[in-house]
Design a protein around this motif. Structure first.
Motif, PDB file in Angstrom:
ATOM      1  N   ALA A 192      37.457  25.828  43.104  1.00  0.00           N
ATOM      2  CA  ALA A 192      37.845  25.057  44.302  1.00  0.00           C
ATOM      3  C   ALA A 192      39.283  24.570  44.148  1.00  0.00           C
ATOM      4  O   ALA A 192      40.076  24.612  45.091  1.00  0.00           O
ATOM      5  N   PHE A 193      39.623  24.128  42.950  1.00  0.00           N
ATOM      6  CA  PHE A 193      40.957  23.581  42.689  1.00  0.00           C
ATOM      7  C   PHE A 193      42.026  24.667  42.761  1.00  0.00           C
ATOM      8  O   PHE A 193      43.071  24.489  43.380  1.00  0.00           O
ATOM      9  N   ARG A 194      41.734  25.813  42.140  1.00  0.00           N
ATOM     10  CA  ARG A 194      42.748  26.870  42.050  1.00  0.00           C
ATOM     11  C   ARG A 194      42.776  27.780  43.283  1.00  0.00           C
ATOM     12  O   ARG A 194      43.833  28.237  43.696  1.00  0.00           O
ATOM     13  N   VAL A 195      41.594  28.092  43.827  1.00  0.00           N
ATOM     14  CA  VAL A 195      41.517  29.085  44.912  1.00  0.00           C
ATOM     15  C   VAL A 195      41.221  28.412  46.259  1.00  0.00           C
ATOM     16  O   VAL A 195      41.823  28.746  47.276  1.00  0.00           O
ATOM     17  N   GLY A 196      40.266  27.471  46.249  1.00  0.00           N
ATOM     18  CA  GLY A 196      39.989  26.698  47.464  1.00  0.00           C
ATOM     19  C   GLY A 196      39.165  27.432  48.516  1.00  0.00           C
ATOM     20  O   GLY A 196      39.288  27.159  49.704  1.00  0.00           O
ATOM     21  N   LEU A 197      38.320  28.371  48.081  1.00  0.00           N
ATOM     22  CA  LEU A 197      37.475  29.097  49.035  1.00  0.00           C
ATOM     23  C   LEU A 197      36.035  29.140  48.526  1.00  0.00           C
ATOM     24  O   LEU A 197      35.815  29.137  47.311  1.00  0.00           O
TER      25      LEU A 197
ATOM     26  N   SER B 202      30.764  34.916  42.009  1.00  0.00           N
ATOM     27  CA  SER B 202      31.183  35.835  40.947  1.00  0.00           C
ATOM     28  C   SER B 202      29.969  36.546  40.356  1.00  0.00           C
ATOM     29  O   SER B 202      28.827  36.152  40.588  1.00  0.00           O
ATOM     30  N   GLY B 203      30.246  37.579  39.567  1.00  0.00           N
ATOM     31  CA  GLY B 203      29.195  38.260  38.808  1.00  0.00           C
ATOM     32  C   GLY B 203      29.764  38.704  37.469  1.00  0.00           C
ATOM     33  O   GLY B 203      30.985  38.889  37.367  1.00  0.00           O
ATOM     34  N   VAL B 204      28.893  38.875  36.477  1.00  0.00           N
ATOM     35  CA  VAL B 204      29.398  39.278  35.159  1.00  0.00           C
ATOM     36  C   VAL B 204      29.868  40.739  35.110  1.00  0.00           C
ATOM     37  O   VAL B 204      30.375  41.194  34.095  1.00  0.00           O
ATOM     38  N   GLY B 205      29.718  41.457  36.228  1.00  0.00           N
ATOM     39  CA  GLY B 205      30.320  42.791  36.319  1.00  0.00           C
ATOM     40  C   GLY B 205      31.821  42.690  36.586  1.00  0.00           C
ATOM     41  O   GLY B 205      32.524  43.700  36.591  1.00  0.00           O
ATOM     42  N   GLY B 206      32.310  41.460  36.833  1.00  0.00           N
ATOM     43  CA  GLY B 206      33.755  41.246  37.055  1.00  0.00           C
ATOM     44  C   GLY B 206      34.160  41.166  38.518  1.00  0.00           C
ATOM     45  O   GLY B 206      35.340  41.086  38.834  1.00  0.00           O
ATOM     46  N   GLY B 207      33.190  41.171  39.404  1.00  0.00           N
ATOM     47  CA  GLY B 207      33.500  41.039  40.836  1.00  0.00           C
ATOM     48  C   GLY B 207      33.494  39.578  41.267  1.00  0.00           C
ATOM     49  O   GLY B 207      32.771  38.765  40.685  1.00  0.00           O
ATOM     50  N   ILE B 208      34.319  39.257  42.250  1.00  0.00           N
ATOM     51  CA  ILE B 208      34.248  37.937  42.914  1.00  0.00           C
ATOM     52  C   ILE B 208      34.422  38.178  44.421  1.00  0.00           C
ATOM     53  O   ILE B 208      35.377  38.831  44.833  1.00  0.00           O
ATOM     54  N   VAL B 209      33.481  37.645  45.198  1.00  0.00           N
ATOM     55  CA  VAL B 209      33.594  37.686  46.655  1.00  0.00           C
ATOM     56  C   VAL B 209      34.061  36.303  47.108  1.00  0.00           C
ATOM     57  O   VAL B 209      33.581  35.296  46.591  1.00  0.00           O
ATOM     58  N   ALA B 210      35.007  36.234  48.021  1.00  0.00           N
ATOM     59  CA  ALA B 210      35.469  34.946  48.539  1.00  0.00           C
ATOM     60  C   ALA B 210      35.561  35.027  50.059  1.00  0.00           C
ATOM     61  O   ALA B 210      35.780  36.111  50.617  1.00  0.00           O
ATOM     62  N   ILE B 211      35.364  33.888  50.682  1.00  0.00           N
ATOM     63  CA  ILE B 211      35.286  33.832  52.152  1.00  0.00           C
ATOM     64  C   ILE B 211      36.377  32.921  52.703  1.00  0.00           C
ATOM     65  O   ILE B 211      36.520  31.780  52.247  1.00  0.00           O
ATOM     66  N   VAL B 212      37.136  33.428  53.664  1.00  0.00           N
ATOM     67  CA  VAL B 212      38.094  32.598  54.401  1.00  0.00           C
ATOM     68  C   VAL B 212      37.459  32.387  55.778  1.00  0.00           C
ATOM     69  O   VAL B 212      37.557  33.263  56.648  1.00  0.00           O
TER      70      VAL B 212
ATOM     71  N   GLY C 238      40.638  38.488  38.170  1.00  0.00           N
ATOM     72  CA  GLY C 238      40.148  38.293  39.537  1.00  0.00           C
ATOM     73  C   GLY C 238      40.422  36.875  40.024  1.00  0.00           C
ATOM     74  O   GLY C 238      40.877  36.675  41.154  1.00  0.00           O
ATOM     75  N   MET C 239      40.156  35.895  39.175  1.00  0.00           N
ATOM     76  CA  MET C 239      40.435  34.485  39.532  1.00  0.00           C
ATOM     77  C   MET C 239      41.927  34.319  39.809  1.00  0.00           C
ATOM     78  O   MET C 239      42.324  33.679  40.777  1.00  0.00           O
ATOM     79  N   ALA C 240      42.752  34.888  38.918  1.00  0.00           N
ATOM     80  CA  ALA C 240      44.211  34.742  39.060  1.00  0.00           C
ATOM     81  C   ALA C 240      44.681  35.400  40.359  1.00  0.00           C
ATOM     82  O   ALA C 240      45.540  34.861  41.061  1.00  0.00           O
ATOM     83  N   ALA C 241      44.107  36.553  40.678  1.00  0.00           N
ATOM     84  CA  ALA C 241      44.517  37.264  41.898  1.00  0.00           C
ATOM     85  C   ALA C 241      44.159  36.448  43.138  1.00  0.00           C
ATOM     86  O   ALA C 241      44.954  36.321  44.062  1.00  0.00           O
ATOM     87  N   LEU C 242      42.956  35.875  43.136  1.00  0.00           N
ATOM     88  CA  LEU C 242      42.548  35.074  44.303  1.00  0.00           C
ATOM     89  C   LEU C 242      43.402  33.817  44.425  1.00  0.00           C
ATOM     90  O   LEU C 242      43.764  33.397  45.523  1.00  0.00           O
TER      91      LEU C 242
END
Ligand code: GLN
Length: 302
Positions: free
Chosen positions: A245-250, A254-264, A286-290
């Motif tokens: 929430a602090f870094r991305v705000g959306l 996440s999953g341990v396969g390395g995926g993260i879905v985020a919603i705007v 993935g976190m850094a990219a988001l």
């Protein structure tokens, strides 16, 4: 948007492969750590993508969002008598709260919570694993989605912790079906393979008040959509939900396969994938990219 995605790819390149690919599920550890992809899907169906965005990967805990939604269709508010909606502040596979809280998991996105939801789906569908795949095929428009059976079997073979959670809940009468059947179906859901593009499309209704532009129908009511997004924001990244929430705000999952879905909300759904994970089991690059994406565009919901 395309030049922004190239810039993000450039920014996060030094982080791709940093961290550790999940190896507590042996079949999952065979994935190449150096992969990286992003797909963004606008509410009118425009796709922007870069890197390995079309490569299918193991969706793992991202499946928990879709199994919850499948259960919401049948059970409505009854779900919340068996699973809570509070963040746990603990790792996804932790057992400590479960004993204290009489077998009622804190939320549907930790493993114990997802197992209760799987138990509910087991009671409604003759073949819950097939129902889930069909649901994801419809939502993504990709009818070739499959389960990686090697990963599902590897998870089942190393199921001790998930089995412990399920049997503990059974001892508190919060589990109706045969534990082993539910476990295997839960693992089959985690072992579904989808690409960033598939997942961004399938999750788009969460950005669009419950309406899927792929099926042309409402998947959830507007109120249910807000509830799922609230749960994603507070519990989607386990004990890292606060940092996310602090870094991305959306709202995100996440999953341990390395995926993260985020919603705007009101605009876009996003999926990033890079298999190497940080300490909390979330994709490091993935976190850094988001984070970089939302900072550039000012997308934070807060
Ligand atoms: N299948 C994994 C498990 O049950 C899912 C965990 C995750 O992606 N965080 O351990």
């Amino acid at each position: 948007m395309d030049s922004l995605l190239s810039q993000i790819l450039n920014d996060v390149k030094p982080l791709v492969g940093k961290g550790k690919v999940a190896d507590y599920i042996p079949a999952l550890s065979l994935v190449e750590a150096e992969k990286f992809g992003i797909a963004i899907c606008s509410n009118d169906g425009e796709i922007y993508k870069i890197g390995d965005a079309d490569l299918p990967f193991s969706i793992q805990s991202i499946s928990k969002v879709f199994s919850l939604i499948l259960a919401m269709e049948f059970y409505g508010d009854e779900i919340w008598t068996r699973v809570g909606h509070e963040p746990s502040g603990l790792p996804f596979n932790s057992l400590v709260q479960l004993e204290h809280e009489q077998g009622i998991p804190r939320n549907p996105f930790i493993n114990a919570g997802a197992l209760v939801v799987s138990d509910m789906n087991q009671s409604k569908f003759a073949a819950p694993d097939i129902a889930m795949r069909e649901f994801l095929k419809k939502l993504s428009g990709n009818y070739s989605i499959q389960v990686d059976k090697k990963i599902a079997d590897s998870e089942y073979e190393h199921r001790a912790r998930n089995a412990a959670a399920a049997y503990l809940m059974k001892s508190f009468n919060n589990f109706d079906n045969e534990v082993e059947d539910v476990l295997y179906n839960y693992f089959c859901n985690c072992a579904i393979k989808m690409s960033c593009v598939d997942l961004a499309k399938a999750a788009n209704f969460l950005a669009n008040k419950g309406f899927s532009f792929i099926t042309g129908k409402k998947v959830l009511t507007e109120n249910q959509t807000s509830q799922v997004n609230a749960l994603l924001a507070t519990s989607g990244l386990y004990d890292e939900a606060g940092s996310f929430a602090f870094r991305v705000g959306l709202p995100g999952k996440s999953g341990v396969g390395g995926g993260i879905v985020a919603i705007v909300p009101g605009q876009f759904s996003i999926c990033v994938w890079s298999p190497a994970l940080n300490e909390a089991g979330n994709s490091l690059a993935g976190m850094a990219a988001l984070e970089s994406l939302t900072k550039h565009i000012g997308w934070s919901v807060y």
